[in-house]
Write a protein that holds these residues in place. Structure first.
Motif, PDB file in Angstrom:
ATOM      1  N   SER A 191       0.836  -1.207   0.000  1.00 18.81           N
ATOM      2  CA  SER A 191       0.000   0.000   0.000  1.00 18.81           C
ATOM      3  C   SER A 191       0.867   1.252   0.000  1.00 18.81           C
ATOM      4  O   SER A 191       1.804   1.382   0.791  1.00 18.81           O
ATOM      5  N   SER A 192       0.561   2.191  -0.898  1.00 14.56           N
ATOM      6  CA  SER A 192       1.281   3.468  -0.940  1.00 14.56           C
ATOM      7  C   SER A 192       0.582   4.532  -0.114  1.00 14.56           C
ATOM      8  O   SER A 192       1.114   5.627   0.083  1.00 14.56           O
ATOM      9  N   ALA A 206      10.902  -1.467  -1.779  1.00 10.04           N
ATOM     10  CA  ALA A 206      12.171  -2.177  -1.917  1.00 10.04           C
ATOM     11  C   ALA A 206      12.458  -3.029  -0.689  1.00 10.04           C
ATOM     12  O   ALA A 206      12.973  -4.148  -0.787  1.00 10.04           O
ATOM     13  N   SER A 207      12.115  -2.501   0.487  1.00 11.95           N
ATOM     14  CA  SER A 207      12.321  -3.254   1.722  1.00 11.95           C
ATOM     15  C   SER A 207      11.437  -4.491   1.753  1.00 11.95           C
ATOM     16  O   SER A 207      11.864  -5.576   2.166  1.00 11.95           O
ATOM     17  N   VAL A 208      10.184  -4.351   1.325  1.00 15.59           N
ATOM     18  CA  VAL A 208       9.263  -5.492   1.266  1.00 15.59           C
ATOM     19  C   VAL A 208       9.820  -6.559   0.324  1.00 15.59           C
ATOM     20  O   VAL A 208       9.787  -7.754   0.622  1.00 15.59           O
ATOM     21  N   GLU A 209      10.353  -6.112  -0.819  1.00  9.47           N
ATOM     22  CA  GLU A 209      10.937  -7.054  -1.769  1.00  9.47           C
ATOM     23  C   GLU A 209      12.095  -7.819  -1.133  1.00  9.47           C
ATOM     24  O   GLU A 209      12.226  -9.041  -1.291  1.00  9.47           O
ATOM     25  N   ARG A 259       4.548  -5.939  11.048  1.00  9.18           N
ATOM     26  CA  ARG A 259       5.088  -5.749  12.400  1.00  9.18           C
ATOM     27  C   ARG A 259       6.511  -5.186  12.366  1.00  9.18           C
ATOM     28  O   ARG A 259       6.862  -4.329  13.168  1.00  9.18           O
ATOM     29  N   ILE A 260       7.330  -5.653  11.428  1.00  6.41           N
ATOM     30  CA  ILE A 260       8.733  -5.274  11.396  1.00  6.41           C
ATOM     31  C   ILE A 260       8.964  -3.891  10.795  1.00  6.41           C
ATOM     32  O   ILE A 260       9.675  -3.060  11.364  1.00  6.41           O
ATOM     33  N   ILE A 261       8.368  -3.594   9.636  1.00  6.39           N
ATOM     34  CA  ILE A 261       8.644  -2.318   8.968  1.00  6.39           C
ATOM     35  C   ILE A 261       7.392  -1.474   8.736  1.00  6.39           C
ATOM     36  O   ILE A 261       7.472  -0.417   8.112  1.00  6.39           O
ATOM     37  N   GLY A 262       6.241  -1.931   9.231  1.00  4.59           N
ATOM     38  CA  GLY A 262       5.024  -1.128   9.135  1.00  4.59           C
ATOM     39  C   GLY A 262       4.371  -1.128   7.774  1.00  4.59           C
ATOM     40  O   GLY A 262       3.506  -0.293   7.502  1.00  4.59           O
ATOM     41  N   ALA A 263       4.766  -2.036   6.882  1.00  2.00           N
ATOM     42  CA  ALA A 263       4.189  -2.063   5.538  1.00  2.00           C
ATOM     43  C   ALA A 263       2.863  -2.817   5.531  1.00  2.00           C
ATOM     44  O   ALA A 263       2.718  -3.852   6.164  1.00  2.00           O
ATOM     45  N   ASN A 264       1.885  -2.266   4.804  1.00  2.00           N
ATOM     46  CA  ASN A 264       0.575  -2.914   4.645  1.00  2.00           C
ATOM     47  C   ASN A 264       0.605  -3.675   3.322  1.00  2.00           C
ATOM     48  O   ASN A 264       0.539  -3.090   2.251  1.00  2.00           O
ATOM     49  N   VAL A 265       0.716  -4.994   3.403  1.00  4.09           N
ATOM     50  CA  VAL A 265       1.016  -5.812   2.233  1.00  4.09           C
ATOM     51  C   VAL A 265      -0.076  -6.850   1.981  1.00  4.09           C
ATOM     52  O   VAL A 265      -0.602  -7.443   2.919  1.00  4.09           O
ATOM     53  N   THR A 266      -0.414  -7.050   0.699  1.00  8.60           N
ATOM     54  CA  THR A 266      -1.329  -8.120   0.295  1.00  8.60           C
ATOM     55  C   THR A 266      -0.608  -8.983  -0.739  1.00  8.60           C
ATOM     56  O   THR A 266       0.012  -8.453  -1.662  1.00  8.60           O
ATOM     57  N   ARG A 293      -8.812  -8.006  -2.585  1.00  8.35           N
ATOM     58  CA  ARG A 293      -8.561  -7.420  -1.259  1.00  8.35           C
ATOM     59  C   ARG A 293      -9.696  -6.500  -0.833  1.00  8.35           C
ATOM     60  O   ARG A 293      -9.878  -6.258   0.362  1.00  8.35           O
ATOM     61  N   VAL A 294     -10.476  -5.998  -1.812  1.00 11.84           N
ATOM     62  CA  VAL A 294     -11.628  -5.159  -1.462  1.00 11.84           C
ATOM     63  C   VAL A 294     -12.712  -5.987  -0.761  1.00 11.84           C
ATOM     64  O   VAL A 294     -13.541  -5.438  -0.030  1.00 11.84           O
ATOM     65  N   LEU A 295     -12.692  -7.327  -0.983  1.00 17.14           N
ATOM     66  CA  LEU A 295     -13.671  -8.201  -0.332  1.00 17.14           C
ATOM     67  C   LEU A 295     -13.115  -8.863   0.917  1.00 17.14           C
ATOM     68  O   LEU A 295     -13.810  -9.009   1.922  1.00 17.14           O
ATOM     69  N   TYR A 296     -11.841  -9.267   0.865  1.00 16.04           N
ATOM     70  CA  TYR A 296     -11.273 -10.067   1.944  1.00 16.04           C
ATOM     71  C   TYR A 296     -10.323  -9.298   2.842  1.00 16.04           C
ATOM     72  O   TYR A 296      -9.856  -9.831   3.844  1.00 16.04           O
ATOM     73  N   GLY A 297     -10.021  -8.035   2.510  1.00 19.03           N
ATOM     74  CA  GLY A 297      -9.159  -7.224   3.351  1.00 19.03           C
ATOM     75  C   GLY A 297      -7.696  -7.308   2.937  1.00 19.03           C
ATOM     76  O   GLY A 297      -7.297  -8.149   2.139  1.00 19.03           O
ATOM     77  N   THR A 298      -6.893  -6.388   3.503  1.00 18.98           N
ATOM     78  CA  THR A 298      -5.472  -6.323   3.188  1.00 18.98           C
ATOM     79  C   THR A 298      -4.660  -7.000   4.291  1.00 18.98           C
ATOM     80  O   THR A 298      -5.204  -7.587   5.212  1.00 18.98           O
ATOM     81  N   SER A 299      -3.340  -6.911   4.167  1.00 17.05           N
ATOM     82  CA  SER A 299      -2.409  -7.552   5.113  1.00 17.05           C
ATOM     83  C   SER A 299      -2.694  -9.044   5.244  1.00 17.05           C
ATOM     84  O   SER A 299      -2.741  -9.599   6.331  1.00 17.05           O
TER      85      SER A 299
END
Length: 536
Positions: A191-192, A206-209, A259-266, A293-299
């Motif tokens: 998520s941006s 880049a960190s997520v990658e 938890r580690i870097i605060g990124a909201n990832v799907t 993700r609009v139906l099942y949520g993010t993260s």
């Protein structure tokens, strides 16, 4: 300054109280999120809260500290472990080097020693977080990502532009190993709009990658690269049914990076294929999964085979983008977005600029795609069940306003039918799970893993749907059902408690009593006695 969470585990509550009171947790940069008096309860709390540190005794009922540490290291490798033990257990604990325990602390616990341990642990945690958040390290990694030739090959592969006769030469020249035998494409969306303060969104991606490569790369022999602003992984599986395990691991990864870097990832998980060139189809379905993700949520991880098992690829046409978008809105959005997509499609076919013959072809194509979409999703719609020749003649003669309203009506009707089918499917899925519990609750080995294996779905998807439909976690439902059965047997029979415990899936009578008392507030024997006295 970062504050880290601590879970304390000891079956002697007075020991825990002493530790909580004698240590200046806040001053050391920690907070105690809670405590557990046995390993089973501790593991439940680790799953729910994912603490940064678990400090556990070794000798405990139901599950000792060594077994608990093993589970934590397997499923939550980022969690730090501290073991405090009696003197006679110390050497035994030291032998468990494979558990990567941070420190072994002898009882009785000394507040000065413990303060020193957590002071050093705070420094180590800060360093690890700093490395993950340091903008210069992220920037360097971003500029020095995968070699350009390999990245170009991967992107060309998922675009579907690699030909069979070229494949072996590319793999050999670029020293790429894709042995399979099964493959699956993962698309990671970061998520941006939900970005930690003072972190550049580009560097966060880049960190997520980097984290994805470390967390998922080795086990799944995954090739990791960036494409169109997202991280893509080409995972390799030994067996096709490993997809459920991969889905669960991706789900844990989403929570880990948050938890580690605060990124909201799907993570979108595409269809499994057995040929490298079919990864383009897997990539397309992984992108579709991200849309859900609009139906099942993010993260979380979303497996396209679980959320849309019967839906086929979007239809191709001369207006592929607009038509694909319309069907995407039918699947995922509500009426206003569907109407907007209809407007966009009608604008794309530009009535005034085309001949009457082209207009008829466009209408025929649209009608055909509506019927295909309904058939692929097992939807029966009265309007689309009429004689096709008659229906085509009817709508091909409609003026633009009437045709637009007809398309809107069909699109909304398909959306409502699809939503109804999904809800019915979910309820049926949950009913199957309940029936499975009712027929197998006696089995002590019944668990989340075993029921997911029986139903053929991932733990993460099953847990999400089950809790949404029942309001309880699966383990909570199973425990409540067993306790309800146990309470009936206590009142309706004269069998001893340990026999009843075995009949509802508990071979350890002490643990059965513990769980029963946690549910009803009294022991099984007292529950029976109180009931009989009330009957007099």
């Amino acid at each position: 300054m970062d504050t880290y969470t601590v879970l304390l585990v000891d079956d002697e509550e007075d020991v825990i109280q002493v530790i909580m009171k004698k240590i200046n947790w806040e001053g050391l940069g920690f907070s105690v999120i809670g405590y557990a008096n046995n390993g089973v309860k501790a593991l439940e709390m680790v799953e729910e809260f994912q603490p940064d540190v678990v400090m556990t005794d070794i000798n405990m009922p139901y599950m000792d500290g060594m077994e608990l540490a093993g589970h934590i290291k397997a499923d939550y490798p980022g969690t730090k472990l501290l073991l405090f033990t009696g003197f006679d257990e110390f050497e035994y604990a030291k032998e468990a080097v494979h558990l990567e325990v941070e420190e072994y602390i002898l009882k009785p616990v000394n507040s000065i020693e413990l303060t020193n341990v957590f002071t050093q642990l705070k420094i180590k945690l800060d360093q690890e977080i700093s490395e993950k958040r340091n903008a210069e390290i992220l920037k360097k990694y971003y500029l020095e990502s995968l070699p350009l030739l390999q990245a170009n090959f991967y992107t060309t592969l998922i675009e579907g532009h690699i030909h069979e006769e070229e494949l072996e030469k590319y793999l050999s020249d670029y020293q790429i190993s894709l042995s399979g035998p099964f493959f699956c494409c993962l698309v990671i969306h970061t998520s941006s709009s939900q970005v930690p303060k003072d972190i550049n969104p580009l560097l966060l991606s880049a960190s997520v990658e980097k984290q994805a490569k470390e967390y998922l790369g080795e086990k799944w022999r995954a090739k990791c690269f960036s494409y169109l602003g997202k991280t893509v992984l080409l995972a390799q599986l030994e067996k096709e049914n490993e997809i459920s395990e991969l889905t669960d691991e991706c789900d844990r990864f989403c929570r880990y990076v948050h938890r580690i870097i605060g990124a909201n990832v799907t993570v979108g998980i595409g269809q499994v294929c057995n040929h490298i060139l079919d990864l383009s189809k897997s990539y397309s379905s992984a992108r579709d999964a991200i849309s859900y993700r609009v139906l099942y949520g993010t993260s979380r991880a979303i497996n396209i085979q679980e959320v849309a098992p019967s839906e086929k690829n979007n239809p191709g046409s001369s207006h592929e983008t607009e038509l694909s978008h319309l069907f995407k809105m039918i699947r995922l959005k509500e009426e206003p977005e569907i109407i907007e997509a209809v407007h966009a499609y009608l604008h794309s076919i530009s009535f005034k600029e085309k001949s009457l013959q082209q207009h008829h072809l466009d209408v025929m194509e649209l009608l055909s795609e509506f019927c295909r979409f309904a058939a692929n999703n097992d939807i029966v719609l009265d309007e689309l069940s009429k004689d096709m020749g008659e229906l085509y003649g009817k709508i091909s003669d409609m003026e633009q306003d009437m045709l637009e309203q007809w398309i809107v009506n069909i699109s909304v009707a398909l959306h409502e039918k699809l939503l109804s089918e999904r809800n019915t499917s979910r309820k049926s899925f949950v009913e199957k799970a309940k029936d499975y519990v009712h027929n197998n609750y006696v089995n002590e080995e019944l668990s989340l893993d075993s029921i997911c294996e029986a139903l053929g779905v991932s733990n993460s998807y099953f847990s999400t749907v089950f809790k949404k439909e029942t309001g309880k976690s699966f383990i909570g439902y199973l425990t409540d059902y067993r306790m309800d059965r146990a309470s009936r047997l206590l009142l309706e029979t004269n069998e001893k408690s340990y026999i009843i415990g075995k009949k509802v899936g508990y071979t350890d009578p002490n643990y059965f009593s513990y769980v029963f008392k946690r549910r009803f507030g009294v022991s099984p024997s007292k529950y029976r006695t109180e009931y009989k006295e009330s009957e007099k």
